[in-house]
Design a protein around this motif. Structure first.
Motif, PDB file in Angstrom:
ATOM      1  N   ALA A  52       0.830  -1.211   0.000  1.00 57.73           N
ATOM      2  CA  ALA A  52       0.000   0.000   0.000  1.00 57.73           C
ATOM      3  C   ALA A  52       0.866   1.264   0.000  1.00 57.73           C
ATOM      4  O   ALA A  52       0.570   2.234   0.679  1.00 57.73           O
ATOM      5  CB  ALA A  52      -0.963  -0.010   1.177  1.00 57.73           C
ATOM      6  N   GLY A  53       1.965   1.216  -0.743  1.00 61.08           N
ATOM      7  CA  GLY A  53       2.843   2.374  -0.857  1.00 61.08           C
ATOM      8  C   GLY A  53       3.900   2.485   0.219  1.00 61.08           C
ATOM      9  O   GLY A  53       4.787   3.323   0.144  1.00 61.08           O
ATOM     10  N   HIS A  54       3.832   1.651   1.254  1.00 64.64           N
ATOM     11  CA  HIS A  54       4.793   1.682   2.360  1.00 64.64           C
ATOM     12  C   HIS A  54       5.887   0.649   2.144  1.00 64.64           C
ATOM     13  O   HIS A  54       5.633  -0.431   1.627  1.00 64.64           O
ATOM     14  CB  HIS A  54       4.098   1.359   3.693  1.00 64.64           C
ATOM     15  N   LEU A  55       7.093   0.964   2.590  1.00 66.92           N
ATOM     16  CA  LEU A  55       8.191   0.000   2.648  1.00 66.92           C
ATOM     17  C   LEU A  55       8.605  -0.133   4.109  1.00 66.92           C
ATOM     18  O   LEU A  55       8.658   0.866   4.835  1.00 66.92           O
ATOM     19  CB  LEU A  55       9.398   0.487   1.840  1.00 66.92           C
ATOM     20  N   LEU A  80       6.279  13.656  -0.856  1.00 68.45           N
ATOM     21  CA  LEU A  80       7.684  13.335  -0.615  1.00 68.45           C
ATOM     22  C   LEU A  80       7.701  12.111   0.287  1.00 68.45           C
ATOM     23  O   LEU A  80       6.959  12.047   1.262  1.00 68.45           O
ATOM     24  CB  LEU A  80       8.406  14.481   0.099  1.00 68.45           C
ATOM     25  N   TYR A  81       8.548  11.139  -0.027  1.00 69.28           N
ATOM     26  CA  TYR A  81       8.677   9.987   0.859  1.00 69.28           C
ATOM     27  C   TYR A  81       9.336  10.439   2.156  1.00 69.28           C
ATOM     28  O   TYR A  81      10.198  11.316   2.168  1.00 69.28           O
ATOM     29  CB  TYR A  81       9.515   8.883   0.213  1.00 69.28           C
ATOM     30  N   GLU A  97      12.547  12.893   1.849  1.00 69.92           N
ATOM     31  CA  GLU A  97      13.131  12.744   0.516  1.00 69.92           C
ATOM     32  C   GLU A  97      13.561  14.106  -0.018  1.00 69.92           C
ATOM     33  O   GLU A  97      12.805  15.070   0.035  1.00 69.92           O
ATOM     34  CB  GLU A  97      12.089  12.123  -0.408  1.00 69.92           C
ATOM     35  N   SER A  98      14.785  14.177  -0.533  1.00 70.57           N
ATOM     36  CA  SER A  98      15.269  15.418  -1.139  1.00 70.57           C
ATOM     37  C   SER A  98      15.588  15.236  -2.614  1.00 70.57           C
ATOM     38  O   SER A  98      15.577  16.198  -3.367  1.00 70.57           O
ATOM     39  CB  SER A  98      16.506  15.934  -0.405  1.00 70.57           C
ATOM     40  N   LEU A  99      15.877  14.000  -3.015  1.00 68.88           N
ATOM     41  CA  LEU A  99      16.218  13.732  -4.410  1.00 68.88           C
ATOM     42  C   LEU A  99      15.910  12.271  -4.694  1.00 68.88           C
ATOM     43  O   LEU A  99      16.212  11.400  -3.872  1.00 68.88           O
ATOM     44  CB  LEU A  99      17.705  14.018  -4.642  1.00 68.88           C
ATOM     45  N   GLN A 100      15.325  12.016  -5.858  1.00 66.32           N
ATOM     46  CA  GLN A 100      15.015  10.641  -6.234  1.00 66.32           C
ATOM     47  C   GLN A 100      15.133  10.498  -7.731  1.00 66.32           C
ATOM     48  O   GLN A 100      14.764  11.402  -8.485  1.00 66.32           O
ATOM     49  CB  GLN A 100      13.585  10.280  -5.814  1.00 66.32           C
ATOM     50  N   PHE A 107      17.543  11.115   1.500  1.00 65.26           N
ATOM     51  CA  PHE A 107      16.679  11.655   2.541  1.00 65.26           C
ATOM     52  C   PHE A 107      17.505  12.605   3.407  1.00 65.26           C
ATOM     53  O   PHE A 107      18.686  12.339   3.670  1.00 65.26           O
ATOM     54  CB  PHE A 107      16.137  10.530   3.433  1.00 65.26           C
ATOM     55  N   LEU A 108      16.879  13.693   3.866  1.00 66.45           N
ATOM     56  CA  LEU A 108      17.570  14.675   4.702  1.00 66.45           C
ATOM     57  C   LEU A 108      16.785  14.984   5.965  1.00 66.45           C
ATOM     58  O   LEU A 108      15.559  14.987   5.965  1.00 66.45           O
ATOM     59  CB  LEU A 108      17.751  15.993   3.947  1.00 66.45           C
TER      60      LEU A 108
END
Length: 149
Positions: A52-55, A80-81, A97-100, A107-108
């Motif tokens: 459901a979108g979660h890890l 944003l994750y 999340e800062s960049l993907q 992540f920051l």
């Protein structure tokens, strides 16, 4: 697919001839899925198949006496994750999340003591990671291969 946005934790290196299953399709961070271990076998990360979108994941550091460190991880979906890290089951420390792109994520959390930056990257059959302060200083690099069954 590259997103620069607002806002990692891992362990050490490995080499193995084992091939791993391709990452599951449908989730932008599905490439994290699997069991990953360092060359010396003293560090391990395991990431579940997305639900459901979660890890969900956990990391262990092992020594001669058993588990010397563990943490749980949860990636929340959203615009944003958000990586929630629970070292020794305590937390959460939230990293945004800062960049993907299609095979990496950063992540920051600039307010966190250390690390402030957590980066994961899939490189063929390896999972690479590093942690650092937000400015990139005090960087520690980690490399994992797929766990042997």
């Amino acid at each position: 697919m590259r997103r620069a946005l607002l806002g990692l934790f891992a362990f050490a290196g490995c080499a193995s001839a084992q091939t791993i299953e391709p990452p599951p399709q449908g989730h932008p961070l599905g490439w994290l899925t699997g069991c990953w271990v360092s060359e010396n076998g003293k560090a391990k990360e395991v990431w579940s198949t997305p639900e459901a979108g979660h890890l969900f994941g956990y990391a262990l550091t092992l020594d001669e006496g058993g588990v010397s460190f563990f943490e749980q991880m949860h990636v929340q979906p959203g615009p944003l994750y958000v990586l929630n890290v629970y070292p020794a089951g305590v937390g959460a420390s939230k990293f945004v999340e800062s960049l993907q792109d299609d095979q990496s994520v950063t992540f920051l959390n600039g307010a966190h003591d250390y690390p402030q930056l957590i980066h994961y990257e899939r490189a063929s059959d390896m999972l690479l990671a590093h942690i650092a302060l937000e400015d990139g200083s005090k960087r520690r690099d980690f490399a994992y291969n797929a766990c042997m069954d």
